[in-house]
Design a protein around this motif. Structure first.
Motif, PDB file in Angstrom:
ATOM      1  N   HIS A   1      38.679  36.034  44.274  1.00 38.42           N
ATOM      2  CA  HIS A   1      38.698  35.719  42.895  1.00 38.42           C
ATOM      3  C   HIS A   1      40.059  34.346  42.836  1.00 38.42           C
ATOM      4  CE1 HIS A   1      40.931  35.907  38.893  1.00 38.42           C
ATOM      5  NE2 HIS A   1      39.815  35.652  38.733  1.00 38.42           N
TER       6      HIS A   1
ATOM      7  N   SER B   1      34.403  34.469  40.917  1.00 42.76           N
ATOM      8  CA  SER B   1      34.880  35.728  41.819  1.00 42.76           C
ATOM      9  C   SER B   1      33.410  36.157  42.569  1.00 42.76           C
ATOM     10  CB  SER B   1      34.893  36.932  40.725  1.00 42.76           C
ATOM     11  OG  SER B   1      33.978  37.063  39.982  1.00 42.76           O
TER      12      SER B   1
ATOM     13  N   ARG C   1      32.091  39.092  45.809  1.00 40.99           N
ATOM     14  CA  ARG C   1      32.610  40.038  46.995  1.00 40.99           C
ATOM     15  C   ARG C   1      33.121  39.496  48.059  1.00 40.99           C
ATOM     16  NH1 ARG C   1      30.205  43.712  50.473  1.00 40.99           N
ATOM     17  NH2 ARG C   1      28.204  42.465  50.638  1.00 40.99           N
ATOM     18  N   LEU C   2      32.584  38.516  48.937  1.00 35.91           N
ATOM     19  CA  LEU C   2      33.070  37.927  49.816  1.00 35.91           C
ATOM     20  C   LEU C   2      33.273  36.303  49.735  1.00 35.91           C
ATOM     21  CD1 LEU C   2      30.939  39.640  52.596  1.00 35.91           C
ATOM     22  CD2 LEU C   2      33.292  40.017  52.085  1.00 35.91           C
TER      23      LEU C   2
ATOM     24  N   HIS D   1      30.265  33.987  49.923  1.00 37.58           N
ATOM     25  CA  HIS D   1      29.098  34.208  48.818  1.00 37.58           C
ATOM     26  C   HIS D   1      29.101  33.221  47.960  1.00 37.58           C
ATOM     27  CE1 HIS D   1      28.565  38.926  49.601  1.00 37.58           C
ATOM     28  NE2 HIS D   1      28.156  38.017  50.634  1.00 37.58           N
TER      29      HIS D   1
END
Length: 236
Positions: free
Chosen positions: A2, A59, A61-62, A65
């Motif tokens: 993030h 934001s 998850r990885l 991405h």
């Protein structure tokens, strides 16, 4: 993952029925893409127009991405730019040039330059010389810098009026005179002169255009942006 940053909208393309993939040139994270859910809505469409500065909350998850953006407009320029053809051509050219930079590579100075040019458009008399300098800086950052510091033949720093199209190095008037028809003109404003004539701006674009085509666009199999020629029509 993030982060929160400010970014200038370079463009957006539709994704699915209601979302868009937004391309920003951000201050601390470089050129960065992200998904804006509901980006095609009436509320979001005015926000994601090229030239606007937005407050971006990204934001994922990885880190690798695509991620998602939540955005709010902080500086709205798009409406003013879209009122004039030179504004449209200018912001389109600015976005195309910024898009040459690798994704997610931070260059705060380049971000400041993008913001400054966007602020000056559609006033071509102010924006065009800045655009030439911006193109020179992009060339430098990509590893194809033009050396205007001294004459390639004699080492002098005085009366530099040409640039070698092969080496990208400056050439003095005396040293370059026998080959003047083969050399590129070095406009005085790129050497610090205060006065900027339209013909000098056009010479600056010929200079940067030569090296952009040779080192960047042609090796990537890309054409020179049409917006560049359109923007140049307003240099007068």
């Amino acid at each position: 993952m993030h982060w929160v940053d400010e970014g200038i909208v370079l463009g957006a393309r539709s994704y699915g029925e209601s979302s868009v993939i937004l391309e920003l040139f951000t201050r601390a994270h470089g050129r960065h893409l992200g998904l804006v859910r509901g980006g095609r809505s009436r509320r979001q469409q005015p926000v994601i127009q090229p030239g606007n500065t937005v407050h971006a909350n990204w934001s994922a998850r990885l880190d690798e991405h695509l991620g998602t953006y939540a955005i709010e407009v902080s500086v709205s320029r798009a409406a003013r730019l879209m009122e004039a053809r030179e504004g449209v051509a200018g912001i389109t050219l600015l976005a195309a040039t910024a898009r040459l930079m690798p994704e997610r590579e931070a260059h705060e100075g380049l971000y400041e330059a993008v913001a400054l040019i966007a602020d000056t458009l559609p006033d071509v008399a102010i924006a065009a010389p800045l655009m030439v300098r911006f193109e020179l800086e992009v060339l430098r950052l990509l590893g194809f810098g033009v050396d205007l510091s001294e004459c390639a033949a004699t080492g002098t720093t005085e009366d530099l009026v040409y640039v070698s199209p092969k080496t990208g190095r400056a050439v003095s008037r005396a040293a370059g005179e026998p080959w003047r028809d083969r050399l590129l003109a070095l406009p005085p404003f790129l050497r610090g002169a205060a006065a900027i004539a339209p013909e000098d701006v056009r010479a600056g674009f010929r200079l940067t255009g030569h090296f952009l085509a040779r080192h960047v666009f042609e090796p990537r199999g890309l054409p020179m942006p049409d917006a560049r020629e359109v923007f140049l029509r307003f240099v007068a």
